[in-house]
Design a protein around this motif. Structure first.
Motif, PDB file in Angstrom:
ATOM      1  N   HIS A 101      46.565  27.693  41.621  1.00 30.28           N
ATOM      2  CA  HIS A 101      45.146  28.049  41.574  1.00 30.28           C
ATOM      3  C   HIS A 101      44.611  27.960  40.151  1.00 30.28           C
ATOM      4  CE1 HIS A 101      44.344  30.310  45.605  1.00 30.28           C
ATOM      5  NE2 HIS A 101      44.846  29.089  45.771  1.00 30.28           N
ATOM      6  N   ALA A 102      45.393  28.400  39.183  1.00 28.81           N
ATOM      7  CA  ALA A 102      44.945  28.318  37.795  1.00 28.81           C
ATOM      8  C   ALA A 102      44.712  26.868  37.391  1.00 28.81           C
ATOM      9  CB  ALA A 102      45.963  28.979  36.871  1.00 28.81           C
ATOM     10  N   GLY A 103      45.624  25.993  37.814  1.00 29.05           N
ATOM     11  CA  GLY A 103      45.480  24.575  37.503  1.00 29.05           C
ATOM     12  C   GLY A 103      44.280  23.940  38.181  1.00 29.05           C
ATOM     13  N   ALA A 104      43.925  24.473  39.368  1.00 26.76           N
ATOM     14  CA  ALA A 104      42.800  23.929  40.126  1.00 26.76           C
ATOM     15  C   ALA A 104      41.468  24.551  39.735  1.00 26.76           C
ATOM     16  CB  ALA A 104      43.042  24.131  41.621  1.00 26.76           C
ATOM     17  N   GLY A 105      41.509  25.583  38.883  1.00 26.15           N
ATOM     18  CA  GLY A 105      40.275  26.227  38.457  1.00 26.15           C
ATOM     19  C   GLY A 105      39.827  27.365  39.349  1.00 26.15           C
ATOM     20  N   GLU A 106      40.677  27.825  40.253  1.00 26.85           N
ATOM     21  CA  GLU A 106      40.361  28.951  41.138  1.00 26.85           C
ATOM     22  C   GLU A 106      40.654  30.247  40.388  1.00 26.85           C
ATOM     23  OE1 GLU A 106      38.822  30.833  43.961  1.00 26.85           O
ATOM     24  OE2 GLU A 106      39.441  28.948  44.889  1.00 26.85           O
ATOM     25  N   ASP A 107      39.610  30.877  39.832  1.00 26.58           N
ATOM     26  CA  ASP A 107      39.765  32.141  39.105  1.00 26.58           C
ATOM     27  C   ASP A 107      40.779  32.006  37.979  1.00 26.58           C
ATOM     28  OD1 ASP A 107      39.022  34.806  38.747  1.00 26.58           O
ATOM     29  OD2 ASP A 107      40.715  35.557  39.912  1.00 26.58           O
ATOM     30  N   SER A 108      40.724  30.879  37.255  1.00 30.78           N
ATOM     31  CA  SER A 108      41.770  30.564  36.283  1.00 30.78           C
ATOM     32  C   SER A 108      41.871  31.575  35.148  1.00 30.78           C
ATOM     33  CB  SER A 108      41.556  29.165  35.712  1.00 30.78           C
ATOM     34  OG  SER A 108      40.276  29.039  35.124  1.00 30.78           O
ATOM     35  N   ALA A 109      40.743  32.102  34.670  1.00 34.96           N
ATOM     36  CA  ALA A 109      40.789  33.047  33.551  1.00 34.96           C
ATOM     37  C   ALA A 109      41.591  34.289  33.917  1.00 34.96           C
ATOM     38  CB  ALA A 109      39.373  33.439  33.128  1.00 34.96           C
ATOM     39  N   ALA A 110      41.305  34.867  35.093  1.00 29.88           N
ATOM     40  CA  ALA A 110      42.028  36.064  35.522  1.00 29.88           C
ATOM     41  C   ALA A 110      43.492  35.763  35.797  1.00 29.88           C
ATOM     42  CB  ALA A 110      41.367  36.658  36.762  1.00 29.88           C
ATOM     43  N   GLY A 115      50.362  36.115  32.219  1.00 29.70           N
ATOM     44  CA  GLY A 115      50.825  36.545  30.908  1.00 29.70           C
ATOM     45  C   GLY A 115      51.165  38.025  30.883  1.00 29.70           C
ATOM     46  N   SER A 116      50.343  38.820  31.559  1.00 27.60           N
ATOM     47  CA  SER A 116      50.583  40.264  31.604  1.00 27.60           C
ATOM     48  C   SER A 116      51.867  40.592  32.347  1.00 27.60           C
ATOM     49  CB  SER A 116      49.394  40.972  32.268  1.00 27.60           C
ATOM     50  OG  SER A 116      48.223  40.796  31.494  1.00 27.60           O
ATOM     51  N   ALA A 117      52.135  39.851  33.438  1.00 30.33           N
ATOM     52  CA  ALA A 117      53.363  40.073  34.193  1.00 30.33           C
ATOM     53  C   ALA A 117      54.586  39.767  33.335  1.00 30.33           C
ATOM     54  CB  ALA A 117      53.375  39.215  35.457  1.00 30.33           C
ATOM     55  N   ALA A 118      54.493  38.684  32.568  1.00 29.92           N
ATOM     56  CA  ALA A 118      55.624  38.298  31.720  1.00 29.92           C
ATOM     57  C   ALA A 118      55.873  39.336  30.623  1.00 29.92           C
ATOM     58  CB  ALA A 118      55.363  36.927  31.100  1.00 29.92           C
ATOM     59  N   ILE A 119      54.811  39.782  29.965  1.00 26.34           N
ATOM     60  CA  ILE A 119      54.994  40.721  28.864  1.00 26.34           C
ATOM     61  C   ILE A 119      55.398  42.102  29.356  1.00 26.34           C
ATOM     62  CG2 ILE A 119      52.631  41.600  28.668  1.00 26.34           C
ATOM     63  CD1 ILE A 119      54.939  40.539  25.769  1.00 26.34           C
ATOM     64  N   SER A 120      54.956  42.490  30.550  1.00 21.39           N
ATOM     65  CA  SER A 120      55.296  43.823  31.057  1.00 21.39           C
ATOM     66  C   SER A 120      56.781  43.946  31.379  1.00 21.39           C
ATOM     67  CB  SER A 120      54.464  44.154  32.294  1.00 21.39           C
ATOM     68  OG  SER A 120      54.823  43.320  33.375  1.00 21.39           O
ATOM     69  N   ALA A 121      57.462  42.796  31.531  1.00 22.13           N
ATOM     70  CA  ALA A 121      58.894  42.815  31.815  1.00 22.13           C
ATOM     71  C   ALA A 121      59.733  42.807  30.540  1.00 22.13           C
ATOM     72  CB  ALA A 121      59.264  41.612  32.683  1.00 22.13           C
ATOM     73  N   SER A 122      59.088  42.845  29.384  1.00 24.29           N
ATOM     74  CA  SER A 122      59.821  42.768  28.121  1.00 24.29           C
ATOM     75  C   SER A 122      60.282  44.143  27.640  1.00 24.29           C
ATOM     76  CB  SER A 122      58.936  42.137  27.050  1.00 24.29           C
ATOM     77  OG  SER A 122      57.871  43.019  26.703  1.00 24.29           O
TER      78      SER A 122
END
Length: 255
Positions: A212-221, A227-234
């Motif tokens: 969806h991000a690649g297609a432009g479907e609500d890409s900003a969110a 990114g938030s999911a990745a950092i929250s696992a650190s």
């Protein structure tokens, strides 16, 4: 009582339009119910996939109920009816669970736009697609010229919206808009949904977000969510939260 229901059976949730006398035309209460059902599905971790179906064989959905919008002023029509419909359809399109639409009958106008919010679609052989809004002097208002443009070639959308032509199930299959054509679209959609339910839910969710991000479907969110999911696992995230709770300065290790 709304003519749009939610049923959960095991890992599969079913959203069902139930207004066959009016060809499952969408009303205000149906839109409100759809938004509520999407929220309930998102909260239910046991739900792994979703199908969107409709009662009757004549129409999956003939679009928006003309009685629901025809008496609105131009400002009310734009400010409320169109914007509210967009918000609700976006909510369905952005579910973290994979979605399949079962088109046992025709999908016109808002019905086609509703089907377009799902990840994939299954159609019955006799079902057709169309954007007939110009017949009553309006234009597609719930992403028929936007989201649908990412799923179908521009000339095909123009064919429906500007010339009033319908697209057959076979042609929709050839265009890649539908995944399968089946005499029993509802059962075929359920089989697909059950297959998705056997996959890793986190992998499916992240893959859907990336696509969806690649297609432009609500890409900003979606970019921020990934990114938030990745950092929250650190470990740094754990340290930062612990330091905040213990009222001390964090010691970040970069892990």
């Amino acid at each position: 009582m709304s003519a749009l229901h939610l049923t959960i059976s095991g890992p599969v949730a079913e959203i069902r339009l139930d207004n066959p006398e009016k060809l499952n035309a969408l009303t205000v209460t149906m839109l409100e119910a759809l938004e509520s059902h999407c929220a309930a599905i998102e909260r239910d971790s046991d739900v792994r996939s979703v199908i969107v179906t409709a009662e009757g064989e004549r129409a999956f959905c003939a679009g928006a109920d003309i009685e629901a919008w025809s008496k609105l002023s131009a400002a009310e029509f734009a400010r409320h009816w169109v914007r509210n419909g967009h918000r609700v359809f976006d909510r369905l399109a952005r579910l973290s669970k994979p979605t399949v639409a079962a088109l046992s009958g025709h999908a016109f106008g808002g019905g086609l736009e509703l089907a377009a919010t799902c990840d994939i679609r299954v159609m019955a052989p006799g079902a057709t697609l169309g954007l007939p809004e110009a017949n009553v002097g309006i234009v597609p208002g719930w992403s028929g010229t936007q989201r649908l443009r990412r799923l179908l070639p521009e000339p095909v959308i123009k064919e429906m919206a500007l010339f009033g032509r319908r697209i057959s199930a076979e042609r929709a299959l050839g265009l890649g808009f539908v995944a399968d054509v089946s005499e029993n679209a509802r059962e075929a959609a359920r089989e697909i949904a059950l297959g998705a339910a056997k996959l890793s839910p986190r992998a499916v969710e992240v893959a859907k977000n990336m696509i969806h991000a690649g297609a432009g479907e609500d890409s900003a969110a979606l970019i921020e969510a990934l990114g938030s999911a990745a950092i929250s696992a650190s470990e740094d995230s754990d340290e930062g939260v612990a330091a905040f709770r213990e009222k001390r300065k964090p010691i970040f290790a970069g892990r």
